[in-house]
Design an enzyme around this catalytic site. Structure first.
Site, PDB file in Angstrom:
ATOM      1  N   LEU A  10      62.491  21.334  26.158  1.00 27.43           N
ATOM      2  CA  LEU A  10      63.444  20.448  26.818  1.00 27.43           C
ATOM      3  C   LEU A  10      64.052  19.554  25.749  1.00 27.43           C
ATOM      4  O   LEU A  10      63.370  19.173  24.793  1.00 27.43           O
ATOM      5  CB  LEU A  10      62.755  19.567  27.864  1.00 27.43           C
ATOM      6  CG  LEU A  10      62.149  20.235  29.106  1.00 27.43           C
ATOM      7  CD1 LEU A  10      61.446  19.187  29.962  1.00 27.43           C
ATOM      8  CD2 LEU A  10      63.207  20.955  29.916  1.00 27.43           C
ATOM      9  N   ASP A  11      65.314  19.204  25.920  1.00 30.11           N
ATOM     10  CA  ASP A  11      65.921  18.244  25.001  1.00 30.11           C
ATOM     11  C   ASP A  11      65.166  16.920  25.067  1.00 30.11           C
ATOM     12  O   ASP A  11      64.557  16.581  26.081  1.00 30.11           O
ATOM     13  CB  ASP A  11      67.390  18.000  25.370  1.00 30.11           C
ATOM     14  CG  ASP A  11      68.262  19.207  25.101  1.00 30.11           C
ATOM     15  OD1 ASP A  11      67.843  20.082  24.321  1.00 30.11           O
ATOM     16  OD2 ASP A  11      69.366  19.278  25.687  1.00 30.11           O
ATOM     17  N   ARG A  12      65.231  16.179  23.992  1.00 32.82           N
ATOM     18  CA  ARG A  12      64.490  14.919  23.907  1.00 32.82           C
ATOM     19  C   ARG A  12      64.826  13.971  25.058  1.00 32.82           C
ATOM     20  O   ARG A  12      63.946  13.324  25.626  1.00 32.82           O
ATOM     21  CB  ARG A  12      64.797  14.252  22.563  1.00 32.82           C
ATOM     22  CG  ARG A  12      64.023  12.961  22.325  1.00 32.82           C
ATOM     23  CD  ARG A  12      64.307  12.425  20.929  1.00 32.82           C
ATOM     24  NE  ARG A  12      63.554  11.211  20.674  1.00 32.82           N
ATOM     25  CZ  ARG A  12      63.583  10.548  19.521  1.00 32.82           C
ATOM     26  NH1 ARG A  12      64.334  11.003  18.518  1.00 32.82           N
ATOM     27  NH2 ARG A  12      62.880   9.449  19.350  1.00 32.82           N
ATOM     28  N   ARG A  23      74.392  21.052  29.424  1.00 32.06           N
ATOM     29  CA  ARG A  23      75.221  19.959  28.906  1.00 32.06           C
ATOM     30  C   ARG A  23      76.597  20.461  28.481  1.00 32.06           C
ATOM     31  O   ARG A  23      77.630  19.851  28.794  1.00 32.06           O
ATOM     32  CB  ARG A  23      74.512  19.291  27.729  1.00 32.06           C
ATOM     33  CG  ARG A  23      73.165  18.711  28.107  1.00 32.06           C
ATOM     34  CD  ARG A  23      72.311  18.373  26.885  1.00 32.06           C
ATOM     35  NE  ARG A  23      72.863  17.283  26.101  1.00 32.06           N
ATOM     36  CZ  ARG A  23      72.273  16.798  25.016  1.00 32.06           C
ATOM     37  NH1 ARG A  23      71.114  17.313  24.590  1.00 32.06           N
ATOM     38  NH2 ARG A  23      72.820  15.794  24.349  1.00 32.06           N
TER      39      ARG A  23
END
Length: 322
Positions: free
Chosen positions: A148-150, A250
């Protein structure tokens, strides 16, 4: 500082640089060489390990390999002299316990908070996986099954057995599981359901930052967007990943003119600053639901994680002021 001991040659002094050779067994087979070294060489900077691979100091069966080489049972890995922290040095990775949504002897699924990286690297010393290993020193195997992205919160799968890890990787590669997200976007989304299939290409900015864009030369990507609620200038959307490209949700949403609120790479600084004043100092993207068969038993699993309170507060605010 002490160095790795030499496995095939006896050297009296511990501080003399030496090479060691590691034979790969069934438990390590299938693992990428870079991930294998990160586990083996705890405390060694990630950049040093990749440099050693590029320079040919790390070898498998006496041959040079790339960082993406997958180990096979019976391989012999040459590990060059790499300095480790002294045994009496303080722990560099603070242990941390994350909210557990599901756990058995094969996998553990945690609810990752926003702002925490899943692993160290790219300017981050450590992430969820390093902190969990520090908190569970007796665990023989803990590996990320996906990422997962930060700034994305929500469900993160971690394998406790290599067999489970490989099966999860196969499932995700073959589209065997479903990963659902919630995102608050800028704009009045209209369609109840929309398939986004724009190909995505990675690129680097002049400063060396990783970015992704819609490009005909990119890799195929498929996101299914559903409308959950409209708030006038903003919309709450559901997003189902049918592929797993970097920054996929995104970029697909931003390219359609609906950037995610709080996105520092593909969104608006003004919007981010506005919501920060309202208490949302993060990106509004949350991994809310996993539908997968258990990697070992095949039993269907449905795991969920509610939106964090800060996100719910923002939705309440938008409901009152739309």
């Amino acid at each position: 500082m002490p160095l790795f001991p030499m496995s095939k040659t006896v050297i009296a002094k511990d501080d003399i640089p030496s090479v060691r050779f590691v034979d790969i067994g069934e438990e390590q087979a299938g693992q990428r060489i870079d991930n294998f070294l990160l586990r083996l060489c705890k405390g060694v900077p990630k950049s040093h390990l990749y440099k050693a691979i590029r320079n040919g100091e790390v070898r498998v069966n006496k041959g040079r390999i790339g960082a993406d080489y997958r180990l096979e049972r019976g391989d012999t890995v040459r590990v060059p002299p790499l300095r480790l922290p002294r045994a009496d040095e303080p722990r560099r990775v603070p242990p941390a316990a994350f909210p557990v949504v599901f756990e058995d002897d094969a996998i553990v699924v945690v609810n990752k908070p926003a702002g925490v990286a899943v692993h160290g690297g790219s300017g981050v010393s450590f992430g969820v996986i390093e902190q969990m290993r520090a908190a569970r020193p007796d665990a023989p195997f803990l590996e990320l099954a996906h990422r997962l992205d930060r700034e994305t919160s929500g469900l993160l799968m971690i394998a406790k057995k290599r067999k489970a890890l490989l099966r999860l990787h196969d499932m995700m590669r073959e589209g065997g599981g479903r990963k659902h997200y919630q995102a608050l976007v800028v704009g009045d989304w209209v369609n109840d359901k929309q398939h986004m299939r724009q190909p995505l290409l990675k690129w680097l900015t002049a400063s060396g930052e990783r970015r992704v864009k819609v490009d005909a030369l990119g890799k195929p990507a498929h996101t299914i967007i559903t409308l959950q609620k409209r708030y006038g200038r903003y919309s709450l959307l559901g997003a189902e990943l049918r592929t797993g490209r970097t920054h996929q949700i995104r970029v697909h949403l931003a390219s359609a003119g609906f950037p995610i609120v709080g996105d520092d790479k593909y969104g608006s600084d003004e919007v981010r600053a506005h919501f920060a004043r309202l208490g949302l100092d993060r990106m509004f993207l949350h991994a809310c639901r996993l539908e997968i068969p258990h990697p070992l038993t095949g039993e269907p699993m449905v795991l969920t994680a509610d939106l964090p309170p800060v996100c719910l507060n923002i939705l309440d605010y938008l409901e009152q002021h739309r």
